[in-house]
Motif scaffolding. Structure first.
Motif, PDB file in Angstrom:
ATOM      1  N   PHE A   1       0.838  -1.198   0.000  1.00 21.08           N
ATOM      2  CA  PHE A   1       0.000   0.000   0.000  1.00 21.08           C
ATOM      3  C   PHE A   1       0.872   1.247   0.000  1.00 21.08           C
ATOM      4  N   ASP A   2       0.259   2.350  -0.395  1.00 22.17           N
ATOM      5  CA  ASP A   2       0.905   3.663  -0.371  1.00 22.17           C
ATOM      6  C   ASP A   2      -0.205   4.694  -0.243  1.00 22.17           C
ATOM      7  N   VAL A   3      -0.172   5.475   0.829  1.00 28.65           N
ATOM      8  CA  VAL A   3      -1.189   6.497   1.087  1.00 28.65           C
ATOM      9  C   VAL A   3      -0.487   7.821   1.343  1.00 28.65           C
ATOM     10  N   ALA A   4      -0.989   8.890   0.749  1.00 27.17           N
ATOM     11  CA  ALA A   4      -0.389  10.215   0.945  1.00 27.17           C
ATOM     12  C   ALA A   4      -1.476  11.275   0.996  1.00 27.17           C
ATOM     13  N   VAL A   5      -1.227  12.301   1.818  1.00 26.96           N
ATOM     14  CA  VAL A   5      -2.094  13.481   1.912  1.00 26.96           C
ATOM     15  C   VAL A   5      -1.222  14.699   1.642  1.00 26.96           C
ATOM     16  N   TYR A   6      -1.691  15.633   0.800  1.00 28.59           N
ATOM     17  CA  TYR A   6      -0.873  16.799   0.460  1.00 28.59           C
ATOM     18  C   TYR A   6      -1.682  18.086   0.536  1.00 28.59           C
ATOM     19  N   PHE A   7      -0.960  19.183   0.766  1.00 30.70           N
ATOM     20  CA  PHE A   7      -1.511  20.543   0.785  1.00 30.70           C
ATOM     21  C   PHE A   7      -0.496  21.435   0.083  1.00 30.70           C
ATOM     22  N   MET A   8      -0.928  22.136  -0.986  1.00 31.71           N
ATOM     23  CA  MET A   8       0.004  22.947  -1.756  1.00 31.71           C
ATOM     24  C   MET A   8      -0.614  24.310  -2.060  1.00 31.71           C
ATOM     25  N   ASP A   9       0.176  25.355  -1.911  1.00 30.10           N
ATOM     26  CA  ASP A   9      -0.204  26.714  -2.294  1.00 30.10           C
ATOM     27  C   ASP A   9       0.726  27.196  -3.401  1.00 30.10           C
ATOM     28  N   LYS A  10       0.132  27.652  -4.505  1.00 28.68           N
ATOM     29  CA  LYS A  10       0.925  28.144  -5.639  1.00 28.68           C
ATOM     30  C   LYS A  10       0.717  29.643  -5.794  1.00 28.68           C
ATOM     31  N   ARG A  11       1.812  30.367  -6.011  1.00 28.13           N
ATOM     32  CA  ARG A  11       1.774  31.826  -6.135  1.00 28.13           C
ATOM     33  C   ARG A  11       2.418  32.264  -7.441  1.00 28.13           C
ATOM     34  N   ARG A  12       1.991  33.449  -7.881  1.00 35.91           N
ATOM     35  CA  ARG A  12       2.458  34.033  -9.138  1.00 35.91           C
ATOM     36  C   ARG A  12       2.197  33.110 -10.322  1.00 35.91           C
ATOM     37  N   PHE A  13       1.034  32.444 -10.261  1.00 36.55           N
ATOM     38  CA  PHE A  13       0.551  31.628 -11.369  1.00 36.55           C
ATOM     39  C   PHE A  13       0.230  32.554 -12.531  1.00 36.55           C
ATOM     40  N   PHE A  14       0.906  32.366 -13.660  1.00 36.18           N
ATOM     41  CA  PHE A  14       0.796  33.282 -14.795  1.00 36.18           C
ATOM     42  C   PHE A  14      -0.084  32.687 -15.892  1.00 36.18           C
ATOM     43  N   PHE A  15      -1.042  33.468 -16.376  1.00 39.90           N
ATOM     44  CA  PHE A  15      -1.830  33.066 -17.540  1.00 39.90           C
ATOM     45  C   PHE A  15      -2.461  34.320 -18.146  1.00 39.90           C
ATOM     46  N   ARG A  16      -3.036  34.171 -19.332  1.00 43.11           N
ATOM     47  CA  ARG A  16      -3.734  35.275 -19.980  1.00 43.11           C
ATOM     48  C   ARG A  16      -5.226  35.059 -19.813  1.00 43.11           C
ATOM     49  N   ASP A  17      -5.930  36.043 -19.252  1.00 43.74           N
ATOM     50  CA  ASP A  17      -7.353  35.864 -18.992  1.00 43.74           C
ATOM     51  C   ASP A  17      -8.168  36.054 -20.277  1.00 43.74           C
ATOM     52  N   ALA A  18      -9.489  35.874 -20.166  1.00 44.67           N
ATOM     53  CA  ALA A  18     -10.361  35.921 -21.338  1.00 44.67           C
ATOM     54  C   ALA A  18     -10.481  37.320 -21.929  1.00 44.67           C
ATOM     55  N   ASP A  19     -10.114  38.364 -21.182  1.00 40.26           N
ATOM     56  CA  ASP A  19     -10.073  39.720 -21.720  1.00 40.26           C
ATOM     57  C   ASP A  19      -8.771  40.011 -22.453  1.00 40.26           C
ATOM     58  N   GLY A  20      -7.819  39.073 -22.393  1.00 43.84           N
ATOM     59  CA  GLY A  20      -6.545  39.254 -23.066  1.00 43.84           C
ATOM     60  C   GLY A  20      -5.482  39.906 -22.220  1.00 43.84           C
ATOM     61  N   TYR A  21      -5.713  40.060 -20.911  1.00 43.36           N
ATOM     62  CA  TYR A  21      -4.738  40.689 -20.024  1.00 43.36           C
ATOM     63  C   TYR A  21      -3.897  39.628 -19.308  1.00 43.36           C
ATOM     64  N   ASN A  22      -2.672  40.011 -19.001  1.00 41.70           N
ATOM     65  CA  ASN A  22      -1.817  39.147 -18.194  1.00 41.70           C
ATOM     66  C   ASN A  22      -2.358  39.029 -16.775  1.00 41.70           C
ATOM     67  N   VAL A  23      -2.306  37.833 -16.235  1.00 42.37           N
ATOM     68  CA  VAL A  23      -2.489  37.609 -14.802  1.00 42.37           C
ATOM     69  C   VAL A  23      -1.166  37.037 -14.309  1.00 42.37           C
ATOM     70  N   ASN A  24      -0.402  37.843 -13.588  1.00 42.85           N
ATOM     71  CA  ASN A  24       0.905  37.365 -13.138  1.00 42.85           C
ATOM     72  C   ASN A  24       0.933  37.059 -11.651  1.00 42.85           C
ATOM     73  N   ASP A  25      -0.179  37.325 -10.963  1.00 42.46           N
ATOM     74  CA  ASP A  25      -0.200  37.109  -9.511  1.00 42.46           C
ATOM     75  C   ASP A  25      -1.310  36.146  -9.111  1.00 42.46           C
ATOM     76  N   GLY A  26      -1.633  35.202 -10.013  1.00 46.97           N
ATOM     77  CA  GLY A  26      -2.657  34.216  -9.687  1.00 46.97           C
ATOM     78  C   GLY A  26      -2.227  33.316  -8.546  1.00 46.97           C
TER      79      GLY A  26
END
Length: 692
Positions: A510-535
């Protein structure tokens, strides 16, 4: 066992003979063969996690080993069939060999999809960090691999950039001790024909391996054929104090690409699901890689390793997914080296330290040939070069606090410089913004700390790890008019994990794991065409893998994961046609199934015959950021059989999607419409494998 494993791999002729012995352990250890894609048990040997061979019992992280026996039984038409056996992993297959990846994450696209997962072959990244390919797995030679390893969660402390959500490492077969040669061939009812051939031998201190594979696929949708060829050459040398492992790989891909089918539940329409709205789309790609791992035994408890490498790739494809229908050409070449020093100064202490460096020269060109559409102007959109330099240093130490408790700390610093050169006019053309020449520098630090406690016939662990990566070069330099205010920054993720793995008696792993992760400065382009650099996003989940052997002839294995992937910020959308892409704090990230599961029954009623029944489940998920549209999920059943005619010949049969379910490999909602990549219907296949 850490120093003991270290001393084992440090002995003379370790690179050849030791690796062959390791291969025999993997193929003959009952728990590994039985798991066939579940997390490996405490006797499994994992190389990826710490850039050296170690028992998974000693690893304070979630690791998956898919061994050669499982790979042969799967006879995968696509790498997704291999990786989706691991809990918490979901590979969305696109058309042909294209794919999108999720490892403890939503299925990520664009720069996030390319840069959040690190794909390796024999420990060397397939691509340079800022030039990743969202479809990277087609460049790995999985068709001949003798094992695939997956490390889930951030692994930046030893691997650095792109190891945000996980690492996938594909291993080339080790040369056989005696001469061997063989081939395999298979075909199925969607006119997918695959073949492999290899030859291998060892003469005194030298081992040789050569393997090739080919794929010709008509595609079950209109004008969606694929032709692909791959080749791998390997030479091993085992000296008294110095050993080497030199590997050359090359791949060529030519495919016709099928786009989304559009409309309410379009994937359920028996006629529409086989159509291709983009018959003009294509993807042509070529890549070559050369690496040579040189290992020097400098004395008891001390080993030096250096792996110089070179890579080259180029790709051309039609951007059928945007109104411009532009043609993109991109590529890069790289040279670099990975170095490491392994030391075990005492039975209680082991150390790893090293410096990695790399120089890359890449390019991108995008041109629209059809007349202007809205702000998508006819003509050249982008033409730029980027020279990238990266230097990284890392250090890891293990200390055995007590007989059963071990502490580990590690850290890595990555410095990256991009020198961008615009080969056309600066400024705005239509919707496209071409930045002026400039250079950008990024420094990221990735620490890790963990505790491992031997618990019965297994181990329990708790760990903290940070992953970090600089932006992709396309995020920085392929801009649009609304993207001036928010330049991309280095992304980080902080992960906390607790797990327990091992055996409950001789027949249960068996192998069991529990995780908790926080991601910062997730970058993507939103539907309006603007940068999101602090997602900001949060990822919380639990994963479990189980293998039970009721008898020597029957193995039952299962994997399941539950995860919640949520936005931790809000983002309004002003464009009414794209209103469903507005983000509210706490909403689930789109294309992030909460539940993933699978189960397999492997039965060998008589020695020459192996039968496997497999069930896989993908739960419901939202297809837009506002959580207003959903895909209901799906269940699939596959059957596989292999029969050994004699010691040299084996025949096999497969039935994929036994129940002929209509499902979507990928579901999405954009511009007010549902759109899907339909999955293949029921498919029958047969194959033969022979050796000389």
């Amino acid at each position: 066992m850490g120093p003991a494993v270290f001393r084992l791999i440090a002995r003379k002729r370790a690179n050849v003979l030791g690796e062959r012995r390791l291969r025999r352990v993997i193929l003959t250890t009952p728990c590994l063969t039985a798991l066939a894609g579940a997390a490996s048990a405490d006797e499994g040997i994992i190389v990826t996690a710490e850039r050296r061979a170690q028992s998974s019992r000693e690893l304070p992280a979630s690791a998956v080993l898919i061994d050669e026996s499982a790979l042969r039984l799967i006879t995968a038409g696509h790498a997704s069939e291999i990786l989706n056996r691991a809990s918490g992993v979901l590979i969305h297959r696109g058309n042909g060999q294209e794919h999108l990846t999720a490892i403890r994450s939503p299925v990520l696209t664009g720069g996030a999809g390319a840069g959040s997962f690190l794909f390796l072959e024999n420990g060397v990244p397939l691509r340079s960090a800022g030039f990743a390919n969202v479809n990277a797995l087609f460049e790995a030679h999985t068709e001949i691999a003798d094992r695939v390893e997956i490390i889930k969660g951030p692994s930046g402390a030893l691997y650095g950039a792109n190891a945000i959500h996980g690492v996938v490492n594909v291993f080339t077969p080790t040369p056989d001790e005696d001469f061997a040669a063989g081939f395999s061939f298979s075909g199925d009812t969607v006119e997918r024909f695959k073949g492999t051939a290899f030859t291998s031998a060892t003469r005194r201190r030298h081992g040789f391996y050569a393997g090739v594979s080919g794929l010709s696929e008509a595609g079950f949708r209109d004008e969606s054929g694929v032709d692909q060829q791959k080749a791998t050459l390997r030479h091993d040398y085992a000296g008294d104090a110095v050993s080497t492992k030199t590997i050359f790989s090359a791949v060529n891909l030519n495919q016709e690409t099928a786009g989304f089918v559009i409309g309410d539940d379009a994937y359920l329409d028996p006629v529409l699901r086989r159509t291709n709205p983009n018959p003009e789309a294509y993807r042509d790609a070529r890549a070559a890689r050369l690496s040579s791992e040189i290992t020097v035994e400098a004395g008891e408890g001390l080993v030096f390793s250096v792996t110089p490498f070179a890579r080259w790739n180029e790709m051309e494809f039609l951007m059928h997914f945007v109104p411009s229908q532009a043609r993109e050409e991109n590529g890069h070449w790289s040279v670099g080296a990975q170095t490491a020093v392994y030391a075990a100064p005492s039975p209680r202490i082991s150390l790893i330290a090293g410096i990695d460096w790399e120089y890359t020269n890449g390019y991108l060109r995008e041109e629209q040939f059809i007349p202007t559409v809205f702000s998508y102007t006819q003509g050249l959109h982008y033409d730029f070069d980027v020279a990238a330099t990266s230097v990284s240093g890392f250090l890891q130490g293990r200390y055995k606090l007590t007989r059963k408790l071990t502490a580990m700390v590690a850290a890595r610093a990555d410095w990256t410089r991009y020198a961008y050169d615009n080969n056309t006019d600066d400024g705005v053309v239509g919707r496209f913004l071409r930045p002026a020449d400039r250079s950008d520098r990024f420094l990221t630090v990735s620490p890790k700390a963990s505790l491992l406690y031997e618990l019965g016939a297994g181990s329990a662990y708790a760990s903290y790890a940070r992953g970090a990566r600089p932006p992709q070069t396309t995020d920085l330099y392929r801009l649009q008019v609304n993207q001036t205010a928010d330049p991309a920054e280095s992304e980080t993720i902080d992960s906390f994990e607790v797990g327990w793995k091992g055996a409950l008696g001789p027949r249960v792993d068996f192998d069991v794991a529990v995780y908790f992760m926080d991601k910062r400065r997730f970058f993507f382009r939103d539907a309006d065409g603007y940068n999101v650099n602090d997602g900001k996003t949060r990822h919380v989940g639990v994963e479990a893998d189980l293998a039970v052997r009721p008898s020597d002839k029957l193995t039952l294995s299962a994997n399941a994961s539950y995860g919640r992937h949520t936005y931790r910020f809000s983002r309004p959308i002003l464009s009414l046609p794209n209103a469903t892409e507005a983000i509210a704090f706490g909403d689930e990230v789109d294309t992030a199934p909460a539940w993933l599961a699978g189960a397999r029954a492997l039965w060998t009623p008589v020695k020459p015959l192996s039968l496997e029944a497999e069930w896989s489940f993908v739960g419901a998920y939202f297809t837009d950021a506002a959580n207003s549209q959903t895909y209901p999920g799906h269940n699939l059943v596959n059957l596989r059989a292999a029969f050994a005619l004699n010691e040299r010949w084996t025949v096999s049969a497969t039935v994929r999607n036994l129940l002929d379910a209509y499902y979507a490999e990928r579901a999405d909602f954009a511009f007010g419409e549902e759109r899907y990549f339909p999955g293949e219907e029921r498919t029958f296949g047969i194959g033969i494998r022979g050796t000389l």
